[in-house]
Design a protein around this motif. Sequence first.
Motif, PDB file in Angstrom:
ATOM      1  N   GLY A   1     -28.515 -32.479 -31.908  1.00 14.99           N
ATOM      2  CA  GLY A   1     -27.759 -33.076 -33.014  1.00 14.99           C
ATOM      3  C   GLY A   1     -27.683 -34.572 -32.816  1.00 14.99           C
ATOM      4  O   GLY A   1     -28.584 -35.162 -32.227  1.00 14.99           O
ATOM      5  N   GLY A   2     -26.589 -35.154 -33.300  1.00 13.93           N
ATOM      6  CA  GLY A   2     -26.362 -36.570 -32.998  1.00 13.93           C
ATOM      7  C   GLY A   2     -26.457 -37.534 -34.154  1.00 13.93           C
ATOM      8  O   GLY A   2     -26.312 -38.743 -33.954  1.00 13.93           O
TER       9      GLY A   2
ATOM     10  N   ALA B   1     -23.083 -27.509 -34.648  1.00 17.19           N
ATOM     11  CA  ALA B   1     -22.531 -27.665 -33.287  1.00 17.19           C
ATOM     12  C   ALA B   1     -21.022 -27.465 -33.331  1.00 17.19           C
ATOM     13  O   ALA B   1     -20.269 -28.343 -33.764  1.00 17.19           O
TER      14      ALA B   1
ATOM     15  N   GLU C   1     -29.212 -29.440 -34.453  1.00 14.41           N
ATOM     16  CA  GLU C   1     -27.831 -29.010 -34.197  1.00 14.41           C
ATOM     17  C   GLU C   1     -26.807 -30.054 -34.638  1.00 14.41           C
ATOM     18  O   GLU C   1     -26.086 -30.606 -33.799  1.00 14.41           O
TER      19      GLU C   1
ATOM     20  N   TYR D   1     -13.770 -44.084 -27.029  1.00 11.88           N
ATOM     21  CA  TYR D   1     -15.095 -44.665 -27.338  1.00 11.88           C
ATOM     22  C   TYR D   1     -14.992 -45.989 -28.073  1.00 11.88           C
ATOM     23  O   TYR D   1     -15.999 -46.467 -28.590  1.00 11.88           O
TER      24      TYR D   1
ATOM     25  N   HIS E   1     -31.447 -33.171 -26.611  1.00 14.25           N
ATOM     26  CA  HIS E   1     -30.359 -33.756 -27.416  1.00 14.25           C
ATOM     27  C   HIS E   1     -30.156 -35.163 -26.878  1.00 14.25           C
ATOM     28  O   HIS E   1     -29.805 -35.337 -25.711  1.00 14.25           O
TER      29      HIS E   1
ATOM     30  N   TYR F   1     -14.574 -33.864 -33.763  1.00 15.96           N
ATOM     31  CA  TYR F   1     -14.103 -34.327 -32.456  1.00 15.96           C
ATOM     32  C   TYR F   1     -12.686 -34.923 -32.480  1.00 15.96           C
ATOM     33  O   TYR F   1     -12.349 -35.738 -31.630  1.00 15.96           O
TER      34      TYR F   1
ATOM     35  N   ASP G   1     -24.123 -23.257 -32.820  1.00 15.73           N
ATOM     36  CA  ASP G   1     -24.268 -23.582 -31.399  1.00 15.73           C
ATOM     37  C   ASP G   1     -22.881 -23.640 -30.783  1.00 15.73           C
ATOM     38  O   ASP G   1     -21.982 -24.284 -31.319  1.00 15.73           O
TER      39      ASP G   1
ATOM     40  N   ARG H   1     -33.285 -27.057 -21.613  1.00 19.41           N
ATOM     41  CA  ARG H   1     -32.864 -28.394 -22.059  1.00 19.41           C
ATOM     42  C   ARG H   1     -33.460 -29.446 -21.136  1.00 19.41           C
ATOM     43  O   ARG H   1     -33.255 -29.410 -19.918  1.00 19.41           O
TER      44      ARG H   1
ATOM     45  N   ARG I   1     -10.524 -40.574 -30.073  1.00 18.82           N
ATOM     46  CA  ARG I   1     -11.832 -41.244 -30.132  1.00 18.82           C
ATOM     47  C   ARG I   1     -11.719 -42.769 -30.083  1.00 18.82           C
ATOM     48  O   ARG I   1     -12.584 -43.436 -29.532  1.00 18.82           O
TER      49      ARG I   1
HETATM   50  N1  LLP Z   1     -26.214 -30.338 -29.574  1.00 17.76           N
HETATM   51  C1  LLP Z   1     -25.845 -30.604 -28.314  1.00 17.76           C
HETATM   52  C2  LLP Z   1     -26.577 -30.003 -27.204  1.00 17.76           C
HETATM   53  C3  LLP Z   1     -24.773 -31.454 -28.065  1.00 17.76           C
HETATM   54  O1  LLP Z   1     -24.410 -31.727 -26.820  1.00 17.76           O
HETATM   55  C4  LLP Z   1     -24.063 -32.012 -29.149  1.00 17.76           C
HETATM   56  C5  LLP Z   1     -22.926 -32.900 -28.928  1.00 17.76           C
HETATM   57  C6  LLP Z   1     -24.466 -31.690 -30.447  1.00 17.76           C
HETATM   58  C7  LLP Z   1     -25.562 -30.859 -30.621  1.00 17.76           C
HETATM   59  C8  LLP Z   1     -23.767 -32.201 -31.665  1.00 17.76           C
HETATM   60  O2  LLP Z   1     -23.777 -33.587 -31.765  1.00 17.76           O
HETATM   61  P1  LLP Z   1     -23.259 -34.285 -33.122  1.00 17.76           P
HETATM   62  O3  LLP Z   1     -24.245 -33.960 -34.214  1.00 17.76           O
HETATM   63  O4  LLP Z   1     -21.923 -33.749 -33.434  1.00 17.76           O
HETATM   64  O5  LLP Z   1     -23.216 -35.730 -32.788  1.00 17.76           O
HETATM   65  N2  LLP Z   1     -16.868 -36.287 -28.381  1.00 17.76           N
HETATM   66  C9  LLP Z   1     -17.895 -37.219 -28.802  1.00 17.76           C
HETATM   67  C10 LLP Z   1     -19.191 -36.536 -29.124  1.00 17.76           C
HETATM   68  C11 LLP Z   1     -19.712 -35.679 -27.998  1.00 17.76           C
HETATM   69  C12 LLP Z   1     -20.944 -34.932 -28.421  1.00 17.76           C
HETATM   70  C13 LLP Z   1     -21.312 -33.905 -27.425  1.00 17.76           C
HETATM   71  N3  LLP Z   1     -22.469 -33.159 -27.776  1.00 17.76           N
HETATM   72  C14 LLP Z   1     -17.382 -38.013 -29.988  1.00 17.76           C
HETATM   73  O6  LLP Z   1     -16.247 -37.813 -30.396  1.00 17.76           O
HETATM   74  O7  LLP Z   1     -18.087 -38.866 -30.511  1.00 17.76           O
END
Ligand code: LLP
Length: 463
Positions: free
Chosen positions: A277-278, A94, A320, A364, A237, A421, A115, A185, A360
């Motif tokens: 992801g996440g 991502a 992702e 958050y 997601h 981020y 992505d 989605r 962050r």
């Molecule tokens: N896929 C989609 C559709 C998403 O919206 C996101 C994150 C990911 C994958 C990747 O998520 P990850 O694996 O990085 O958690 N700014 C915030 C996080 C926002 C995430 C947005 N979407 C922070 O700093 O925690």
Amino acid sequence: MSRSAHPAGPRHGDVLPEGHYSAPPADLNALDPKVWSCTVARDAEGVATVGGIDVKSLAAEFGTPAYVLDEDDFRARARAWRDAFGTEADVFYAGKAFLSKAIVRWLHEEGLNLDVCSSGELTVALAAGMPPQRIALHGNNKTADELEHAVKTGVGRIVVDSYEEIERLAAITARQGVRQQVLIRITVGVEAHTHEFIATAHEDQKFGLSLGNGSAAEAVRRVLGHEGLELRGIHSHIGSQIFDTAGFEVAARRVVGLLAEIRDEHGVELPEIDLGGGLGIAYTSEDDPREPAEIAAALADIVRRECAAANLDTPRLSVEPGRAIVGPTAFTLYEVGTVKPLEGLRTYVSVDGGMSDNIRTALYDAEYSVALVSRRSDAEPMLVRVVGKHCESGDIVVRDAFLPADLAPGDLIAVPATGAYCRSMASNYNHALKPPVLAVKDGAARVIVRRETEEDLLRLDIG
Ligand code: LLP
């Protein structure tokens, strides 16, 4: 430079004010491998090193603040994700977590897909040579120009997020005389255990099409009705910084349930599902993230079981991860400017960056750890709050942590796990200049994103 202990501020054994911390760590010089990238160590003089380079040399050559990214660590994490999912699944990094041309090249070399969620990210990806078929485009409000750009450049798949977008995209494919692969989605109604602003699968929010109220099924009907759109699968997601796979399992079950409904209503079995992801990372020693192999096995198993129960062929899975790959690979290197002890409270340590390079904590309530990296110290631990130089009292980088009581202006401190981020959400608040990203590997450092300059500010401000 004075190395004397500060006269005030809580120390080991004192009654401490309220905060997000436990007892001071046993050894303030230790650099916990859970939160630091894999090549971080201390040299014989006690100076921290990364990729074989000591942080004092990095600061002297490139200045502070700076994001320092460990290339070996990035590649190892990218590979671990790819290997964990094997040839049966696809890993899309991502890009919103952090994207630059060097990152795109490393991803390409390590066999990952990408992505992107804007035309800007797409431009960087293509400029660095990522094959367009290995790119997926996301976003809840992609503009017509963004969709046009993606279709024209041959992006592998577009993850559609609204009825309007389905119509916009169908019109573009008709105009360009092409067929575009799409995923839809959906929001599956899972409450992920994470901060409200980064949870995305409950009903009351802007992303996706709801499974619960029938919008997801309606979107499927509409996509199938357009010749120019090839529906490949369903995307979900559920949010970010999640440690527990239970939410993903519920999501997988509901996505597979929709695939069965689609088969029953339309007589088509969709070949793909994407679970987003996440996955969480360790920001402090108290966090215990899961290994990619464990996550991959859990997700593949649930999808296989649910598909068998619904009498469906198992679709190809994709994920992702952003944060879980790039988050732990970088730290932010700061120079201490002021050290202000507040009797009975804590000591405020001001650094030469702040909320403009790491929003962050303010946004958050994120927790981070911090260490003195330019030397070893045997001084007592003191409770600190690491703050930035911005005109705002919420300008906090690390809310509660312990640093040695002899900390002094000129010392270098580093905040680990800032790869995701932080640069990507950096701002020019107070006309701060965004820090550079330095990639280190095998004793060499290079700038992969340069520091902003005052000329950059003036170039944008055309009067
Ligand atoms: N896929 C989609 C559709 C998403 O919206 C996101 C994150 C990911 C994958 C990747 O998520 P990850 O694996 O990085 O958690 N700014 C915030 C996080 C926002 C995430 C947005 N979407 C922070 O700093 O925690």
